[in-house]
Scaffold this active site. Structure first.
Site: not given
Lengths: 332, 332
Positions: A190, A105, A255, A281, A1, A82, A139
């Site tokens: 992805k 995502k 990941n 998570k 953001g 959210f 980012a």
């Protein structure tokens, strides 16, 4: 953001848009100060983007409704969990001429084995168009002004042009394609390619196997997206949102780190999340679970053996090296 | 060559082919022994593939003509500079029913700014069909039996099936596509993608920039191949030969190491080759030069700004960071 807002803040001062950019900030305490106040006083997001100077026309607002109610363009860049609560607050309260852009995502779980996209959910609940966008893999690099790419999925030519004007900078190329769902699905799937690459990494199978995994993962990704959204063109997959971001994610991504650790430590998903992510998570295993349920419902496991095995590995139903056999016998 | 021969040797014993596989070995002295004798006695290529047990039905032959004259399938896996002299020796001497497979990377320089493919040259000089094949990025991993992929470009269904039978193993998936030139060009042009990634690496521009480079490099590669060979389908670029191998090459490849070193050391191409490659020529800069001349002749530089700048950088006509501006303003 915050990284995205830097480009936006620089571009709005050219007259086409309102000069003030509101960013909604959940007011957590950071070193005894409220984050929104720190941002407005020091022009730095000291928690999530430390060391990066934010523009002075970026205004942190701790009330979601206040941040959004006068907005012409709503940019959603938050964790997927959210979205529903935020939309509940905003429903019926945003300008009817506004439109949204989602960087979210993840997959919107509707009911057992049925999924939808968050852009659809946002659009339906706020009753405005919602497009999708995929920003750079890192980012921090983007905020530092290093070269990066953005893909926007937008089916309205005027809005697409506005969004390009809003996000393009000298060091950030923006590509717009007429495929909202394709961009959003690439952004989400992805993570599964990254999980596969991480398992390969953890199993020490080498670089040839990693790219085999990437190649076959992309094939499944393409097939899934074509099934979910038949309008998606082959060319979408050659854009940054699919190809380049999957590649980047296969080499360096949360990941990948998670999956490597899963193989080498033999801990559960939950234990690794507790250690590696401070209990947050990880999206990859959640998406793998949603996709698994969706494939199960449609009896489509045999067409997506790689996506299927990821969930089984995460659930400890099969050992991580089950992925090897999947790659060996892959139908593509 | 030796890595590929392992798969071939295992597969020929199933009865479809002659059980003996001849490998031509240039007889250099290795630790006072002739390499061909070492291979036949110890079943190991101690110079180029140390530590890997070769099959006992692999016969090293130090006379090219003897190695090839009775062959039904000729596999060319050597540096591109040897192709012309080898074909001169073999012309008119191979079985008329034989066919060839080329793993050669590089472009056949015909005359100023005109290029052709080595598979065409082989086919023409030996008067037999010649197909193309792209093996894994890391020959050592392949020889170790780690998972890998091969793409074969072959426009004859019977030969394609034979080649799949010849090369496919439990740990090596073989894909065959009806596009000889496409596979060969991908195999060669991926060196340019690797060079670009290496310059980005040397300039410390970050991972987003590396994938931007990969993305735009692949776009130029696709456009070039479509121009050179209009029959190439979009799907070729989604195969291992294009996508997966370009990716692998962008992360770990001699060209990446070279380009990184070029940026950080400010030495010339020749100096780096002398230090880093014991004086051997690196193919990437040679291909960049051939492509540059070809684009120059056709006045096509503006459509291939990335490919164009690579040669200029290697020639010290522009500094390495010229690549940044190319990526910023890329037409794709």
């Amino acid at each position: 953001g915050s990284a995205i807002s830097t480009a936006v803040c620089k571009n709005v001062v050219n007259g086409e848009f309102d000069e003030k950019v509101h960013i909604y900030v959940y007011d957590e305490l950071v070193r005894s100060n409220y984050l929104s106040e720190v941002i407005n006083e020091r022009h730095e997001n000291i928690k999530y983007l430390p060391g990066i100077k934010l523009e002075s026309n970026l205004v942190a607002v701790n009330d979601l409704l206040e941040a959004a109610k006068e907005a012409d363009i709503l940019i959603f860049a938050t964790a997927h969990s959210f979205i529903k609560p935020y939309c509940n607050i905003l429903a019926g309260k945003v300008k009817s001429s506004a439109y949204a852009v989602s960087l979210i995502k993840g997959l919107d779980h509707i009911r057992d084995g049925e999924i939808d996209l968050y852009s659809h959910a946002i659009s339906k609940q706020l009753n405005i168009p919602c497009y999708s966008m995929m920003s750079a893999n890192s980012a921090m690099e983007m905020a530092q002004g290093k070269l990066s790419e953005i893909t926007i999925g937008c089916n309205d030519a005027t809005h697409a042009q506005q969004l390009c004007n809003l996000f393009e900078t000298d060091n950030c190329k923006v590509f717009s394609i007429d495929d909202v769902d394709g961009v959003e699905l690439c952004n989400t799937l992805k993570d599964l390619v990254a999980l596969s690459a991480g398992f390969i990494d953890g199993l020490r199978l080498g670089e040839n196997a990693r790219v085999a995994c990437l190649h076959l993962g992309l094939k499944e990704m393409m097939r899934f997206i074509k099934t979910f959204n038949p309008n998606t063109k082959l060319s979408t997959f050659l854009e940054s949102c699919s190809l380049a971001n999957s590649v980047a994610s296969s080499y360096a991504d949360k990941n990948v780190t998670f999956a490597k650790c899963f193989v080498t430590s033999r801990k559960t998903v939950q234990e690794i999340e507790a250690n590696l992510l401070n209990g947050r998570k990880l999206l990859g295993p959640i998406v793998a679970g949603e996709i698994f349920a969706f494939l199960d419902k449609g009896k489509m496991h045999d067409k997506y053996p790689l996506f299927t095995v990821l969930h089984r590995i995460c659930q400890n139903e099969v050992p991580p090296d089950a992925i090897v056999d999947i790659l060996r016998k892959h139908p593509d």
